[in-house]
Design a protein around this motif. Structure first.
Motif, PDB file in Angstrom:
ATOM      1  N   ARG A   1      -6.907 -31.049  -9.998  1.00  0.00           N
ATOM      2  CA  ARG A   1      -8.355 -30.857 -10.089  1.00  0.00           C
ATOM      3  C   ARG A   1      -8.824 -29.835 -10.693  1.00  0.00           C
ATOM      4  NH1 ARG A   1     -10.327 -29.581  -5.491  1.00  0.00           N
ATOM      5  NH2 ARG A   1     -12.266 -30.917  -5.553  1.00  0.00           N
ATOM      6  N   PRO A   2      -9.848 -29.852 -11.552  1.00  0.00           N
ATOM      7  CA  PRO A   2      -9.920 -28.624 -12.503  1.00  0.00           C
ATOM      8  C   PRO A   2     -10.508 -27.853 -11.792  1.00  0.00           C
ATOM      9  CG  PRO A   2     -10.904 -30.653 -13.635  1.00  0.00           C
ATOM     10  CD  PRO A   2      -9.847 -30.607 -12.732  1.00  0.00           C
ATOM     11  N   TRP A   3     -10.601 -26.181 -11.807  1.00  0.00           N
ATOM     12  CA  TRP A   3     -12.272 -25.682 -11.320  1.00  0.00           C
ATOM     13  C   TRP A   3     -13.508 -25.981 -11.471  1.00  0.00           C
ATOM     14  CZ3 TRP A   3     -13.496 -23.254  -7.497  1.00  0.00           C
ATOM     15  CH2 TRP A   3     -14.428 -21.281  -7.419  1.00  0.00           C
ATOM     16  N   PRO A   4     -14.457 -26.050 -10.902  1.00  0.00           N
ATOM     17  CA  PRO A   4     -15.544 -26.518 -11.359  1.00  0.00           C
ATOM     18  C   PRO A   4     -16.341 -25.346 -11.703  1.00  0.00           C
ATOM     19  CG  PRO A   4     -15.946 -26.827  -9.586  1.00  0.00           C
ATOM     20  CD  PRO A   4     -14.372 -26.296  -9.568  1.00  0.00           C
ATOM     21  N   HIS A   5     -16.057 -23.990 -11.675  1.00  0.00           N
ATOM     22  CA  HIS A   5     -16.861 -22.304 -11.622  1.00  0.00           C
ATOM     23  C   HIS A   5     -16.028 -22.034 -12.741  1.00  0.00           C
ATOM     24  CE1 HIS A   5     -19.762 -24.412  -9.248  1.00  0.00           C
ATOM     25  NE2 HIS A   5     -18.617 -25.287  -8.250  1.00  0.00           N
ATOM     26  N   PRO A   6     -15.822 -22.237 -13.849  1.00  0.00           N
ATOM     27  CA  PRO A   6     -14.765 -20.837 -14.549  1.00  0.00           C
ATOM     28  C   PRO A   6     -15.657 -19.981 -15.269  1.00  0.00           C
ATOM     29  CG  PRO A   6     -15.044 -23.932 -15.734  1.00  0.00           C
ATOM     30  CD  PRO A   6     -15.549 -24.031 -14.928  1.00  0.00           C
TER      31      PRO A   6
ATOM     32  N   LEU B   1     -17.345 -15.488  -3.549  1.00  0.00           N
ATOM     33  CA  LEU B   1     -16.441 -16.566  -4.861  1.00  0.00           C
ATOM     34  C   LEU B   1     -15.834 -16.964  -3.630  1.00  0.00           C
ATOM     35  CD1 LEU B   1     -15.819 -17.657  -6.923  1.00  0.00           C
ATOM     36  CD2 LEU B   1     -14.613 -15.098  -7.616  1.00  0.00           C
ATOM     37  N   TYR B   2     -14.868 -15.757  -2.803  1.00  0.00           N
ATOM     38  CA  TYR B   2     -13.532 -17.118  -2.831  1.00  0.00           C
ATOM     39  C   TYR B   2     -13.674 -17.765  -0.760  1.00  0.00           C
ATOM     40  CZ  TYR B   2      -9.351 -16.790   0.671  1.00  0.00           C
ATOM     41  OH  TYR B   2      -7.802 -16.880   0.682  1.00  0.00           O
ATOM     42  N   ARG B   3     -15.896 -18.074  -0.429  1.00  0.00           N
ATOM     43  CA  ARG B   3     -15.957 -18.704  -0.051  1.00  0.00           C
ATOM     44  C   ARG B   3     -15.718 -20.267  -0.765  1.00  0.00           C
ATOM     45  NH1 ARG B   3     -16.964 -17.188   5.309  1.00  0.00           N
ATOM     46  NH2 ARG B   3     -17.058 -14.982   5.877  1.00  0.00           N
ATOM     47  N   GLN B   4     -16.288 -19.930  -1.747  1.00  0.00           N
ATOM     48  CA  GLN B   4     -16.440 -21.348  -2.726  1.00  0.00           C
ATOM     49  C   GLN B   4     -15.468 -22.018  -3.052  1.00  0.00           C
ATOM     50  OE1 GLN B   4     -18.474 -20.034  -6.421  1.00  0.00           O
ATOM     51  NE2 GLN B   4     -20.042 -22.112  -6.098  1.00  0.00           N
ATOM     52  N   VAL B   5     -14.247 -20.766  -2.920  1.00  0.00           N
ATOM     53  CA  VAL B   5     -12.942 -21.415  -3.361  1.00  0.00           C
ATOM     54  C   VAL B   5     -12.428 -22.457  -2.328  1.00  0.00           C
ATOM     55  CG1 VAL B   5     -10.752 -20.649  -3.825  1.00  0.00           C
ATOM     56  CG2 VAL B   5     -12.583 -20.072  -5.279  1.00  0.00           C
TER      57      VAL B   5
ATOM     58  N   GLU C   1      -5.687 -19.858  -4.505  1.00  0.00           N
ATOM     59  CA  GLU C   1      -5.720 -21.278  -4.080  1.00  0.00           C
ATOM     60  C   GLU C   1      -6.558 -22.121  -4.879  1.00  0.00           C
ATOM     61  OE1 GLU C   1      -7.489 -21.604  -0.396  1.00  0.00           O
ATOM     62  OE2 GLU C   1      -7.880 -20.028   0.299  1.00  0.00           O
ATOM     63  N   ILE C   2      -7.042 -21.447  -6.109  1.00  0.00           N
ATOM     64  CA  ILE C   2      -7.642 -22.158  -7.335  1.00  0.00           C
ATOM     65  C   ILE C   2      -6.377 -23.132  -7.873  1.00  0.00           C
ATOM     66  CG2 ILE C   2      -8.686 -22.404  -9.490  1.00  0.00           C
ATOM     67  CD1 ILE C   2     -10.776 -19.561  -8.619  1.00  0.00           C
ATOM     68  N   ASP C   3      -5.586 -22.141  -8.211  1.00  0.00           N
ATOM     69  CA  ASP C   3      -4.282 -22.682  -9.330  1.00  0.00           C
ATOM     70  C   ASP C   3      -3.500 -23.959  -8.218  1.00  0.00           C
ATOM     71  OD1 ASP C   3      -5.020 -21.072 -11.625  1.00  0.00           O
ATOM     72  OD2 ASP C   3      -3.622 -19.792 -10.209  1.00  0.00           O
ATOM     73  N   TYR C   4      -3.352 -23.281  -6.675  1.00  0.00           N
ATOM     74  CA  TYR C   4      -2.277 -23.859  -6.039  1.00  0.00           C
ATOM     75  C   TYR C   4      -3.037 -25.096  -5.472  1.00  0.00           C
ATOM     76  CZ  TYR C   4       1.497 -21.424  -5.930  1.00  0.00           C
ATOM     77  OH  TYR C   4       2.711 -20.206  -6.519  1.00  0.00           O
ATOM     78  N   PHE C   5      -4.377 -25.246  -5.559  1.00  0.00           N
ATOM     79  CA  PHE C   5      -5.079 -26.379  -4.677  1.00  0.00           C
ATOM     80  C   PHE C   5      -6.246 -27.464  -5.694  1.00  0.00           C
ATOM     81  CE2 PHE C   5      -5.027 -24.139  -0.779  1.00  0.00           C
ATOM     82  CZ  PHE C   5      -4.081 -24.974  -0.002  1.00  0.00           C
ATOM     83  N   GLY C   6      -5.974 -26.629  -7.268  1.00  0.00           N
ATOM     84  CA  GLY C   6      -6.676 -27.047  -8.396  1.00  0.00           C
ATOM     85  C   GLY C   6      -5.428 -27.789  -9.678  1.00  0.00           C
ATOM     86  N   GLY C   7      -5.502 -27.345 -10.099  1.00  0.00           N
ATOM     87  CA  GLY C   7      -4.137 -27.173 -11.435  1.00  0.00           C
ATOM     88  C   GLY C   7      -3.105 -28.057 -10.913  1.00  0.00           C
TER      89      GLY C   7
END
Length: 209
Positions: A69-74, A111-115, A59-65
């Protein structure tokens, strides 16, 4: 008469199916110990907590990059930077499929809920025809829309939820479709059914042995 126009509630429908897939996957790790959640249950190492960690990465990859939209919590996902490195080896690429000793069950679920919040912001902000670019797909298929990615991610999560169904049943016998609805036939003798199927299968020779 046919039309290519989407219904006005198309995004809400897609969001609902995405949410159901997410919740089904997380439900499969509820109540498990750290050990049971991590144990590999297939010859290729598939494990329940690893499926959740992988889903977060997806979800980070597909709905971010994909949509710039960069993931704000690397700092919470160090394996992402390692996998994106030009020097990434097989171990680095595999890191999203299991939780390390230092990554607890509670932490990965949190983490997943945060994503989810990060991904949902993309869905809320962009129209379904918003363009994206999946650089790791093969040439000719890399240009996508949010609509396509919603379908793609929901399909992938449902596939992993199916994996999780089987792994959880193997872990402690727990079964079911979603919380509050196991979708199983009431009063059916599954033990007898399984024995019948085994009896049928055993009437055929084992190939190659």
């Amino acid at each position: 008469m046919t039309t290519s126009k989407l219904p006005p509630d198309a995004k809400a429908v897609l969001r609902r199916y995405l949410r159901t897939a997410r919740e089904a996957l997380l439900w499969k790790v509820e109540g498990l110990s750290e050990r049971e959640a991590r144990l590999p249950r297939t010859p290729t190492g598939t494990n329940l907590l690893g499926l959740v960690k992988h889903a977060a990465t997806v979800e980070i990859d597909y709905f971010g990059g994909v949509f710039g939209r960069p993931w704000p919590h690397p700092e919470a996902t160090p394996w992402l930077a390692a996998a994106d490195s030009p020097d990434a080896d097989a171990d680095a690429l595999q890191a999203e499929f299991f939780a390390t000793v230092d990554e607890s069950l509670e932490q990965i679920v949190g983490l997943y809920r945060q994503v989810w919040e990060f991904a949902d912001a993309t869905v809320d902000t962009l129209p379904l025809d918003a363009p994206g670019h999946v650089w790791w797909w093969r040439e000719g298929r890399q240009d996508v829309t949010l609509h396509q990615i919603l379908v793609h991610v929901t399909t992938e999560l449902n596939r992993h939820a199916g994996h999780a169904d089987i792994l959880r049943e193997e872990a402690d016998g727990a079964v079911g479709l979603v919380a509050g609805n196991d979708n199983l036939a009431q009063g059916f003798d599954y033990a007898a059914y399984t024995a019948t199927l085994r009896g049928i299968a055993e009437q055929f020779p084992q190939e190659g042995r």
